[in-house]
Design a protein around this motif. Sequence first.
Motif, short mmCIF file in Angstrom:
data_model
loop_
_atom_site.label_atom_id
_atom_site.label_comp_id
_atom_site.label_asym_id
_atom_site.label_seq_id
_atom_site.Cartn_x
_atom_site.Cartn_y
_atom_site.Cartn_z
N MET A 1 1.03 -1.26 -0.01
CA MET A 1 0.11 -0.16 -0.02
C MET A 1 0.95 1.42 0.01
SD MET A 1 -2.91 1.06 2.77
CE MET A 1 -2.12 0.78 4.18
N ARG A 2 0.71 2.23 -1.06
CA ARG A 2 1.38 3.40 -0.93
C ARG A 2 0.72 4.70 -0.69
NH1 ARG A 2 2.60 2.02 -7.14
NH2 ARG A 2 0.28 1.64 -6.95
N LEU A 19 0.80 7.73 11.99
CA LEU A 19 0.71 6.78 10.28
C LEU A 19 1.84 5.89 10.41
CD1 LEU A 19 -0.89 6.32 7.70
CD2 LEU A 19 0.38 8.26 7.02
N ARG A 20 3.09 6.54 10.81
CA ARG A 20 4.24 5.88 10.48
C ARG A 20 4.29 4.52 11.83
NH1 ARG A 20 9.81 8.37 12.10
NH2 ARG A 20 8.74 8.32 14.15
N PRO A 29 5.12 2.19 1.82
CA PRO A 29 5.77 3.36 1.75
C PRO A 29 5.11 4.71 2.03
CG PRO A 29 5.73 2.41 -0.34
CD PRO A 29 5.12 1.53 0.65
N ILE A 30 5.70 5.61 2.65
CA ILE A 30 4.75 6.92 2.89
C ILE A 30 5.58 8.07 2.35
CG2 ILE A 30 3.88 8.47 4.75
CD1 ILE A 30 4.10 6.30 6.64
N THR A 31 4.95 8.70 1.54
CA THR A 31 5.42 10.20 0.87
C THR A 31 4.56 11.11 1.48
OG1 THR A 31 6.14 8.87 -1.33
CG2 THR A 31 5.73 11.30 -1.14
N GLY A 128 11.68 7.22 8.07
CA GLY A 128 10.83 6.40 7.86
C GLY A 128 10.04 6.56 6.79
N LEU A 129 10.09 7.83 5.92
CA LEU A 129 9.22 8.18 4.88
C LEU A 129 9.94 9.14 4.01
CD1 LEU A 129 8.50 11.40 5.91
CD2 LEU A 129 6.90 10.10 7.25
N ARG A 130 9.37 9.53 2.79
CA ARG A 130 10.01 10.53 1.93
C ARG A 130 9.33 11.83 2.10
NH1 ARG A 130 9.50 10.05 -4.42
NH2 ARG A 130 7.35 9.36 -3.89
#
Length: 330
Positions: A1-2, A19-20, A29-31, A128-130
């Motif tokens: 799930m993106r 969320l993380r 992955p979280i952007t 832990g995210l972009r």
Amino acid sequence: MRITVLSGGIGGARFLTGLRSAVDPDRDPITVIGNTADDIWLFGLRVCPDLDTVMYTLGGEIDPERGWGRRDETWQAKDELAAYGVEPTWFGLGDRDMATHLVRTQMLTAGYPLSAVTEALCARWDLGLRLLPMTDDRVETHVVVDDPTAEAGRRAVHFQEYWVRLHAPVAHSVVPVGAEDARPGPGVVEAIAEADVLILPPSNPVVSIGTILAVPGVADAIRQTSAAVVGVSPIIGGAPVRGMADKLLPVIGVDVSARAVAAHYGSRSAGGLLDGWLVDEADAADIAEIERVGLAARAVPLYMTGPDAAQSLARDTLELAASIQAVGAS
């Protein structure tokens, strides 16, 4: 799930911590597309308040009391600047925080775009995210306020002066200067188009989410994405949790209520931006009206009183997104 999230500063950053912890960032992955219209040049330095708040919060170095800046901060440089009579004195940069702005400004001066600079700064923090700036172009939010000394009786001030120095007086208009000529930053449109879930966290609809949406191409990308788009109300019981949304929503013709903000964003089925909307339990009576504008809606606890509450809110957001996707697949 993106997962892609449009974020301002404190509220968005706190939601992102939840969320993380609610997902596996390697598998999901979280952007984050961060607001840069609050950015300001001070003392020859480029300051990016919202990007830095996300970076420090996710990096575990945010000041927990203020919600912005570095923990265990000192202010010797600020005091020295004031002693020299350097303006503005109403905006202070802490000594540890200043290092971030020095590095950013040095890289920008060397020709690197803000997106590359942000990536380099974030590499230190293991977020832990972009984190992506909404644009590499210069956009600044200005607010028109009363000023009896001005010829027209009003003047436009930078958002930081409006909020920090003037403490959010009556505003007559809000203008994201430069937004209409800006381009989405590298990866921004792709992060929206390729997302499975897109979230509008409880950030200010006018000067955080609103300025991201003002960059040409961003709102259209949201309308066209196959992701489930879910928003979290920044208004609880007719008031913002913090900040000045109650002062600025009326400026754009929106009442200060969870249902009015939902209607402002609108349903994608009617050309708007959302598929679902979360309100606090205090606003549960608004759900029927929100559903009438074409949005799936739920009432859950929205106050992020700590890490567990933020994680619970993130899970509620993802559950609403999953239910929307299930309906779409049936």
